[in-house]
Design a protein around this motif. Structure first.
Motif, PDB file in Angstrom:
ATOM      1  N   PHE A 511       0.807  -1.222   0.000  1.00  0.00           N
ATOM      2  CA  PHE A 511       0.000   0.000   0.000  1.00  0.00           C
ATOM      3  C   PHE A 511       0.844   1.277   0.000  1.00  0.00           C
ATOM      4  N   GLY A 512       2.156   1.138   0.062  1.00  0.00           N
ATOM      5  CA  GLY A 512       3.012   2.317   0.078  1.00  0.00           C
ATOM      6  C   GLY A 512       2.953   3.091   1.378  1.00  0.00           C
ATOM      7  N   LEU A 513       2.640   2.399   2.479  1.00  0.00           N
ATOM      8  CA  LEU A 513       2.583   3.086   3.771  1.00  0.00           C
ATOM      9  C   LEU A 513       3.957   3.579   4.173  1.00  0.00           C
ATOM     10  N   ARG A 514       3.973   4.765   4.803  1.00  0.00           N
ATOM     11  CA  ARG A 514       5.205   5.321   5.349  1.00  0.00           C
ATOM     12  C   ARG A 514       5.027   5.506   6.852  1.00  0.00           C
ATOM     13  N   PHE A 515       6.128   5.389   7.589  1.00  0.00           N
ATOM     14  CA  PHE A 515       6.069   5.479   9.038  1.00  0.00           C
ATOM     15  C   PHE A 515       7.033   6.541   9.544  1.00  0.00           C
ATOM     16  N   ASP A 516       6.553   7.359  10.462  1.00  0.00           N
ATOM     17  CA  ASP A 516       7.384   8.398  11.063  1.00  0.00           C
ATOM     18  C   ASP A 516       8.502   7.734  11.857  1.00  0.00           C
ATOM     19  N   PRO A 517       9.762   8.090  11.612  1.00  0.00           N
ATOM     20  CA  PRO A 517      10.876   7.397  12.282  1.00  0.00           C
ATOM     21  C   PRO A 517      10.917   7.627  13.786  1.00  0.00           C
ATOM     22  N   GLU A 518      10.366   8.729  14.270  1.00  0.00           N
ATOM     23  CA  GLU A 518      10.396   9.011  15.710  1.00  0.00           C
ATOM     24  C   GLU A 518       9.200   8.397  16.436  1.00  0.00           C
ATOM     25  N   SER A 519       7.996   8.710  15.987  1.00  0.00           N
ATOM     26  CA  SER A 519       6.802   8.196  16.667  1.00  0.00           C
ATOM     27  C   SER A 519       6.471   6.769  16.252  1.00  0.00           C
ATOM     28  N   VAL A 523       2.214   7.559   8.566  1.00  0.00           N
ATOM     29  CA  VAL A 523       1.946   8.899   8.069  1.00  0.00           C
ATOM     30  C   VAL A 523       0.532   8.916   7.483  1.00  0.00           C
ATOM     31  N   ALA A 524      -0.278   9.864   7.922  1.00  0.00           N
ATOM     32  CA  ALA A 524      -1.690   9.890   7.523  1.00  0.00           C
ATOM     33  C   ALA A 524      -1.861  10.501   6.139  1.00  0.00           C
ATOM     34  N   ASP A 525      -1.292   9.857   5.143  1.00  0.00           N
ATOM     35  CA  ASP A 525      -1.396  10.348   3.770  1.00  0.00           C
ATOM     36  C   ASP A 525      -2.461   9.550   3.023  1.00  0.00           C
ATOM     37  N   GLU A 526      -2.537   9.783   1.713  1.00  0.00           N
ATOM     38  CA  GLU A 526      -3.569   9.122   0.918  1.00  0.00           C
ATOM     39  C   GLU A 526      -3.362   7.614   0.855  1.00  0.00           C
ATOM     40  N   ASN A 527      -2.104   7.149   0.897  1.00  0.00           N
ATOM     41  CA  ASN A 527      -1.846   5.713   0.881  1.00  0.00           C
ATOM     42  C   ASN A 527      -2.400   5.041   2.135  1.00  0.00           C
ATOM     43  N   PHE A 528      -2.195   5.692   3.273  1.00  0.00           N
ATOM     44  CA  PHE A 528      -2.719   5.138   4.523  1.00  0.00           C
ATOM     45  C   PHE A 528      -4.245   5.144   4.499  1.00  0.00           C
ATOM     46  N   ARG A 529      -4.811   6.228   3.998  1.00  0.00           N
ATOM     47  CA  ARG A 529      -6.268   6.312   3.895  1.00  0.00           C
ATOM     48  C   ARG A 529      -6.802   5.180   3.012  1.00  0.00           C
ATOM     49  N   THR A 530      -6.122   4.889   1.917  1.00  0.00           N
ATOM     50  CA  THR A 530      -6.541   3.810   1.023  1.00  0.00           C
ATOM     51  C   THR A 530      -6.548   2.479   1.764  1.00  0.00           C
ATOM     52  N   TYR A 531      -5.527   2.259   2.594  1.00  0.00           N
ATOM     53  CA  TYR A 531      -5.485   1.008   3.367  1.00  0.00           C
ATOM     54  C   TYR A 531      -6.648   0.931   4.352  1.00  0.00           C
ATOM     55  N   VAL A 532      -6.911   2.020   5.054  1.00  0.00           N
ATOM     56  CA  VAL A 532      -8.005   2.023   6.028  1.00  0.00           C
ATOM     57  C   VAL A 532      -9.337   1.757   5.337  1.00  0.00           C
ATOM     58  N   LEU A 533      -9.513   2.283   4.138  1.00  0.00           N
ATOM     59  CA  LEU A 533     -10.742   2.043   3.394  1.00  0.00           C
ATOM     60  C   LEU A 533     -10.905   0.572   3.015  1.00  0.00           C
ATOM     61  N   GLU A 534      -9.798  -0.169   2.964  1.00  0.00           N
ATOM     62  CA  GLU A 534      -9.854  -1.587   2.639  1.00  0.00           C
ATOM     63  C   GLU A 534     -10.290  -2.438   3.829  1.00  0.00           C
ATOM     64  N   LEU A 535     -10.193  -1.879   5.025  1.00  0.00           N
ATOM     65  CA  LEU A 535     -10.459  -2.668   6.218  1.00  0.00           C
ATOM     66  C   LEU A 535     -11.933  -3.001   6.344  1.00  0.00           C
ATOM     67  N   ASN A 536     -12.187  -4.206   6.785  1.00  0.00           N
ATOM     68  CA  ASN A 536     -13.535  -4.638   7.110  1.00  0.00           C
ATOM     69  C   ASN A 536     -13.393  -5.509   8.341  1.00  0.00           C
ATOM     70  N   ASP A 537     -14.414  -6.274   8.690  1.00  0.00           N
ATOM     71  CA  ASP A 537     -14.192  -7.194   9.801  1.00  0.00           C
ATOM     72  C   ASP A 537     -13.244  -8.295   9.343  1.00  0.00           C
ATOM     73  N   ALA A 538     -12.834  -9.139  10.277  1.00  0.00           N
ATOM     74  CA  ALA A 538     -11.754 -10.081   9.993  1.00  0.00           C
ATOM     75  C   ALA A 538     -12.156 -11.227   9.075  1.00  0.00           C
ATOM     76  N   THR A 539     -13.406 -11.230   8.574  1.00  0.00           N
ATOM     77  CA  THR A 539     -13.771 -12.254   7.606  1.00  0.00           C
ATOM     78  C   THR A 539     -13.233 -11.928   6.222  1.00  0.00           C
ATOM     79  N   LYS A 540     -12.824 -10.681   6.017  1.00  0.00           N
ATOM     80  CA  LYS A 540     -12.335 -10.267   4.704  1.00  0.00           C
ATOM     81  C   LYS A 540     -10.832 -10.524   4.588  1.00  0.00           C
TER      82      LYS A 540
END
Length: 578
Positions: A511-519, A523-540
């Motif tokens: 998904f091209g997720l990026r992670f802040d090296p300190e925290s 990173v709450a960018d469009e790639n992260f948003r795309t991943y969150v939109l893919e989430l459903n319950d664990a049957t998926k």
């Protein structure tokens, strides 16, 4: 930043402080593949709290609807589809036309409702632009102020428990409506949750917190769900769908039927730290319980008011306090003995086992078993989050501890935690149905680990049918009451699993997720948003662009798909024969 919790402001409020304040709470759709079976508890609790101070709450529940049409049939949705965005917008508009302009409109939903909240927010600003638009619940608790970037229409985000903070939100919205923003701000009425004017509009970030006494809270305002603006019987529809069981089409199998059921919770937060679980929406790790007396009063109220024959407690940790269980049994035993009251809860198998080390290096059971006391109180169902029967995977999940402290027991050639085997035996002996849920694909899991879990399911089937004649109704009912569904491990943001190196590597690659090296936060960018939109319950099963599964285990992708297919087809023996 100093965190100020809303309870500090309650002394300033009188029980008429919010008179005339109108608040609409909108519950988002979830689990389209299943019948809606749990009325929106969070919004109903907040609505009841608001009414205590004179406010006029309304609940719009978008989850109750399942439309049977050609589109639903094409998608294989046997119970029908949820509303379209256009249909939902029409329902919201009709409701707001009836109840009038609102001071506050709150959006509530799990992390899986980002797409819905995004669309509904746009609709709200079109039909009631002056209302303070707030996101709360699981999605807001996880992403907090990042939501302002993803849903720019929001005026406020409220995280964690909302029983007290909803009053402050309504208070602020009233001040803005009465005085105008500038005067309310200069008068100090909006402190301390106003973040400032950002992007040309005031933004608020509310910190939820535990109310001092859970027993002092009113029961959920389920009466507001009696019917929608079009006369659809929302509450009655919920009551007529089983909370758990085969007809509910969830992983909570039962050996019995329920005709009218309702749900509630007995505790907030969680004292445990399973690495795949995000507990933010219901108290984080801050564990608190309601008293046996308060629970009993609610049970009896629901039975008398709604004629239910079953009540389901949705929180995961009812069984933590043996004392509370015995107190509840002392109160409810007469009703339970007469068969007038049945209920179910969730707990841990080690709590059902109630094993204690003895002086000889072995183990003995407690003098009074929790499951026996629960049965005395009318309990007929316990849901156990077993997740895995492999000691290695349990350790990796953060579920080792008490679950492995009683050693292992060898059955049918497999080593199972004794707490799990004895917990199941005790539950059955107490004449309570014990339902286990399972997860496959956790980081580090091997095929052998997964086969151990499948072998435990097979042993459960043997246990509940022991002494029965095969191919009889009694045998078939008992056999089919054992849950054989297995969830796929899903990496939800905010969990320790999400921080696992293999998980992060796969999510970065896919998904091209990026992670802040300190925290170390994503990173709450469009790639992260795309991943969150893919989430459903664990049957998926989430896949990459090539249609391959996001498989975090040590099972190869090809074998993972093969096993997943076998499990979906309930072919457990094939999995064991690989």
């Amino acid at each position: 930043m100093n965190v100020v919790f809303p309870g500090a402001f309650l002394d300033e409020l009188k029980y008429t402080s919010l008179t005339g304040v109108k608040v609409t709470l909108i519950n988002m759709p979830i689990r389209e593949q299943a019948k809606p079976n749990n009325p929106p508890l969070g919004p109903a609790l907040l609505a009841a709290r608001l009414r205590e101070y004179g406010a006029e709450p309304t609940i719009i529940d978008l989850n109750i609807y399942r439309v049977r049409d050609e589109d639903a049939a094409k998608r294989g949705l046997e119970h029908g589809r949820t509303l379209t965005f256009e249909e939902a917008g029409g329902l919201i508009s009709r409701t707001l036309n009836k109840v009038g302009s609102q001071h506050v409109i709150g959006l509530s939903g799990l992390i899986t409702t980002l797409k819905w909240q995004t669309e509904i927010a746009r609709m709200i600003k079109a039909v009631d632009p002056d209302a303070m638009l707030v996101s709360g619940g699981g999605l807001a608790t996880q992403f907090r102020t990042d939501l302002f970037g993803w849903i720019p229409e929001l005026d406020a985000v409220a995280h964690s428990e909302g029983d007290d903070v909803i009053l402050k939100i309504a208070h602020d919205a009233k001040a803005i409506r009465d005085l105008g923003f500038e005067k309310a701000h200069l008068a100090g009425r909006l402190s301390p949750f106003l973040q400032g004017v950002i992007g040309g509009k005031p933004r608020f970030f509310y910190h939820g917190g535990r109310t001092p006494d859970l027993d002092a809270l009113p029961f959920p305002a389920y009466d507001l769900l009696f019917e929608d603006v079009d006369g659809f019987p929302v509450l009655e529809t919920y009551l007529s769908v089983p909370v758990w069981g085969g007809s509910a089409k969830n992983s909570s199998a039962t050996s019995f039927e329920m005709k009218r059921s309702i749900s509630t919770i007995s505790s907030r937060g969680c004292p445990f730290a399973c690495k795949f679980c995000f507990r933010g929406a219901q108290g984080e790790r801050n564990y608190g319980v309601r008293s046996a007396e308060d629970l009993a009063d609610e049970f009896i109220d629901y039975q008398e008011r709604y004629g239910v024959d079953f009540i389901g407690l949705l929180d995961d940790n009812f069984m933590v306090s043996p004392k509370r269980i015995s107190q509840l049994a002392d109160i409810l035993e007469p009703l339970a003995a007469s068969g007038q009251l049945r209920w179910g809860a969730h707990g841990r198998l080690d709590e059902a086992a109630d094993l204690r080390p003895d002086r000889h290096g072995g183990y003995r059971m407690a003098d009074t078993l929790r499951v026996d006391e629960m049965a005395r109180a009318g309990c007929v169902y316990i849901g156990f989050g077993a997740e895995s029967a492999s000691s290695k995977v349990l350790e990796d999940m953060g579920k080792g501890g008490f679950m492995l402290s009683s050693g292992m027991e060898k059955i049918n050639g497999f080593e199972f935690p004794r707490a799990m085997t004895q917990g199941m035996r005790n539950t059955i002996n107490a004449e309570i149905h014990g339902n286990c849920t399972w997860i496959m694909g956790y980081p580090g899991e091997t095929l052998g680990d997964l086969q151990t879990s499948i072998a435990f399911i097979k042993w459960q089937q043997e246990l509940v049918t022991e002494g029965m004649t095969p191919n009889t109704l009694e045998y078939d009912t008992a056999f089919e009451s054992i849950n054989t569904s297995v969830f796929t491990a899903t990496a939800y943001p905010g969990t320790e699993m999400f921080e696992h190196p293999k998980v992060r590597s796969i999510l970065t690659e896919t998904f091209g997720l990026r992670f802040d090296p300190e925290s170390r936060k994503p990173v709450a960018d469009e790639n992260f948003r795309t991943y969150v939109l893919e989430l459903n319950d664990a049957t998926k099963m989430i896949t990459n662009n090539d249609g391959r599964p996001l498989n975090y285990s040590d099972i190869s992708d090809d074998q993972f798909v093969e096993v997943r297919t076998m499990l979906d087809d309930r072919e457990l023996d094939k999995v064991l024969s690989i």
